[in-house]
Design an enzyme around this catalytic site. Structure first.
Site, short mmCIF file in Angstrom:
data_model
loop_
_atom_site.label_atom_id
_atom_site.label_comp_id
_atom_site.label_asym_id
_atom_site.label_seq_id
_atom_site.Cartn_x
_atom_site.Cartn_y
_atom_site.Cartn_z
N HIS A 269 -6.18 -6.36 -1.67
CA HIS A 269 -5.23 -5.25 -1.52
C HIS A 269 -4.12 -5.74 -0.60
O HIS A 269 -4.41 -6.41 0.39
CB HIS A 269 -5.95 -4.05 -0.89
CG HIS A 269 -5.07 -2.85 -0.64
ND1 HIS A 269 -4.52 -2.11 -1.67
CD2 HIS A 269 -4.67 -2.26 0.51
CE1 HIS A 269 -3.81 -1.12 -1.14
NE2 HIS A 269 -3.88 -1.19 0.17
N ASP B 175 -8.64 -3.55 -6.80
CA ASP B 175 -8.05 -3.23 -5.50
C ASP B 175 -9.11 -2.58 -4.60
O ASP B 175 -9.60 -1.50 -4.88
CB ASP B 175 -6.88 -2.27 -5.75
CG ASP B 175 -6.14 -1.87 -4.50
OD1 ASP B 175 -6.81 -1.52 -3.50
OD2 ASP B 175 -4.90 -1.87 -4.51
N SER C 273 0.83 -1.20 0.00
CA SER C 273 0.00 0.00 0.00
C SER C 273 0.88 1.26 0.00
O SER C 273 1.72 1.41 -0.89
CB SER C 273 -0.95 -0.06 1.20
OG SER C 273 -2.00 0.82 1.02
#
Ligand SMILES: *[C@@H]1O[C@H](CO)[C@@H](O)[C@H](O)[C@H]1NC(C)=O
Ligand SMILES: *[C@@H]1O[C@H](CO)[C@@H](O)[C@H](O)[C@H]1NC(C)=O
Length: 428
Positions: free
Chosen positions: A373, A306, A210
């Site tokens: 994700h 995502d 991330s």
């Protein structure tokens, strides 16, 4: 419709000069940033699509170490506390191999959101866990992490709010006590790891998920340049390919967000300088603008659907006042045909954005069509008998094949819902 939204946006900006609107806009931003933040700080694991047997290997708990080089370098978390990391020493054939993982957790782009963050584990080491479990690419269990289990493995904690890239020059010169030192944290910890043996590394990987996945791209060449010349070094970004696309109402939510972030924390000097010379610095936060300038080989692990980007870039809560997206944002199976069309459009934007990178010979990718994700830290996504696969390859096998040059890996899944081997999040 897009045009009318744009002009209303312009009007909106003009009106923003009056005080009450500034106040309400500020409030909205705080709520928005907090919700950003809460999503990423939640530790609960949502239920999944299909049953996964529990992983029974004992938890691999690794102690926190606060950085010893940070103080002399002035490298501090948002609140002025020392940054830190968790280190698991390599063994056997992995003694001279180093894998550095940069923790993620969104960003703070306003004084209010950074001040709130400074009182959490994403802004202060006062709140760091004293030990964390090393799983997925960090695991020392060869059945869970076949290629890197015996490497030196490091999880660097994220406490600066700007992808390890903020600069002290941007700090406010008044009583607002916030430290913008992400770049210094990055440099101090790399320096420290070099003195712990990484200066003799034969193999290295910089990764992160991330906001940390974005950081692993921003700092990829720095990492390469600070390891020995003859070391074999590559970077793997996990869920870090944030897209420069408007939200469902046509507003450039993510651009505004990055614009404010780059300005607040002075990121322009940390971003790709070729990019910064060519365009507005905030645009250089989007990997599509600089991934092709990175000299070191890069691998992208990213879900085409995502969930973080769907919930914050494409359909942020502020765009869904009538709650028509409520179910779909939480569970891709609940999306109707019209919404699926928009999500497929998001996937197409990702395909466009990685088009040129796809031709990069040294590069690799694993773009699955899951509602997912940050997929490298959980065995159910990284590597297990039931984890996410493309062409029957797990992410672990794909990254390993690419890293060791066993074969080129450019895996792109067909659109959702073709893949039966998906780990789809369900937040309901
Ligand atoms: C400090 O300066 C910033 C930017 O100039 C301003 O927004 C903020 O309100 C100030 N803080 C205090 C406590 O005066
Ligand atoms: C998929 O890979 C596994 C090993 O990971 C193998 O046992 C299995 O036969 C493969 N399935 C297919 C359809 O190729």
């Amino acid at each position: 419709m897009a045009i009318s939204t744009f002009s209303s946006l312009l009007r909106y900006r003009k009106w923003a000069k009056s005080n009450w609107l500034v106040a309400s806009l500020g409030l909205l931003l705080i709520v928005f940033s907090l919700s950003f933040f809460l999503y990423l700080t939640s530790d609960s694991v949502p239920s999944v699509d299909h049953y996964h047997p529990p992983i029974t290997s004992p938890p691999d708990l690794v102690k926190l170490k606060l950085s010893s080089k940070a103080k002399e370098r002035g490298a501090f978390c948002l609140d002025g506390s020392l940054p830190g990391y968790h280190f698991s020493k390599g063994s056997g054939s992995g003694t001279k191999s180093w894998l550095i993982h940069l923790e993620g957790g969104s960003w703070c782009n306003t004084i209010a959101s950074c001040s709130a963050r400074a009182m959490t584990r994403l802004g202060s080491s006062k709140y760091f866990e004293h030990e964390v479990s090393f799983q997925g690419v960090l695991s020392s269990d060869p059945s869970q992490n076949p290629d890197f289990f015996n490497w030196n493995r490091v999880k660097v904690r994220y406490c600066d709010g700007a992808s390890f890239s903020g600069r002290p020059e941007a700090e406010l010169k008044n009583e607002t006590r916030l430290f913008f030192r992400g770049q210094l944290i990055w440099e101090a910890i790399i320096d420290e790891l070099l003195s712990m043996g990484m200066s003799n590394a034969k193999q290295g990987i910089l990764t992160g998920c991330s906001a940390g996945g974005l950081a692993s791209l921003i700092h990829c060449d720095y990492f390469r340049d600070h390891l020995p010349k003859d070391a074999f070094v590559k970077c793997v970004s996990d869920g870090g390919f944030f897209l420069n696309v408007p939200d469902v109402l046509g507003n450039p939510t993510m651009r505004y967000f990055y614009h404010d972030l780059v300005k607040l924390q002075g990121l322009d000097k940390s971003l790709d300088q070729k990019c910064v010379a060519r365009t507005e610095p905030f645009k250089c936060m989007f990997p599509q603008e600089f991934v092709n300038n990175i000299r070191t080989p890069v691998f992208l692990v990213n879900a085409a659907y995502d969930y973080w980007q769907i919930q914050h870039v494409l359909v942020p809560a502020s765009t869904d006042l009538d709650k028509s997206w409520a179910k779909c944002r939480l569970n891709i199976k609940e999306c109707d045909a019209e919404q699926m069309k928009i999500l497929h459009g998001f996937r197409s934007s990702l395909m466009d954005a990685i088009g040129k990178f796809h031709q990069n010979k040294a590069g690799g990718m694993f773009i699955d069509s899951c509602y997912s994700h940050s997929q490298m830290l959980k065995p159910v996504m990284w590597h297990s008998p039931t984890s996410t696969r493309i062409k029957n390859k797990t992410i672990a096998e794909s990254v390993g094949d690419w890293y060791f040059n066993r074969k080129p890996v450019k895996l792109i899944d067909r659109p959702y819902p073709c893949n039966p081997y998906c780990y789809n999040m369900n937040f309901t």
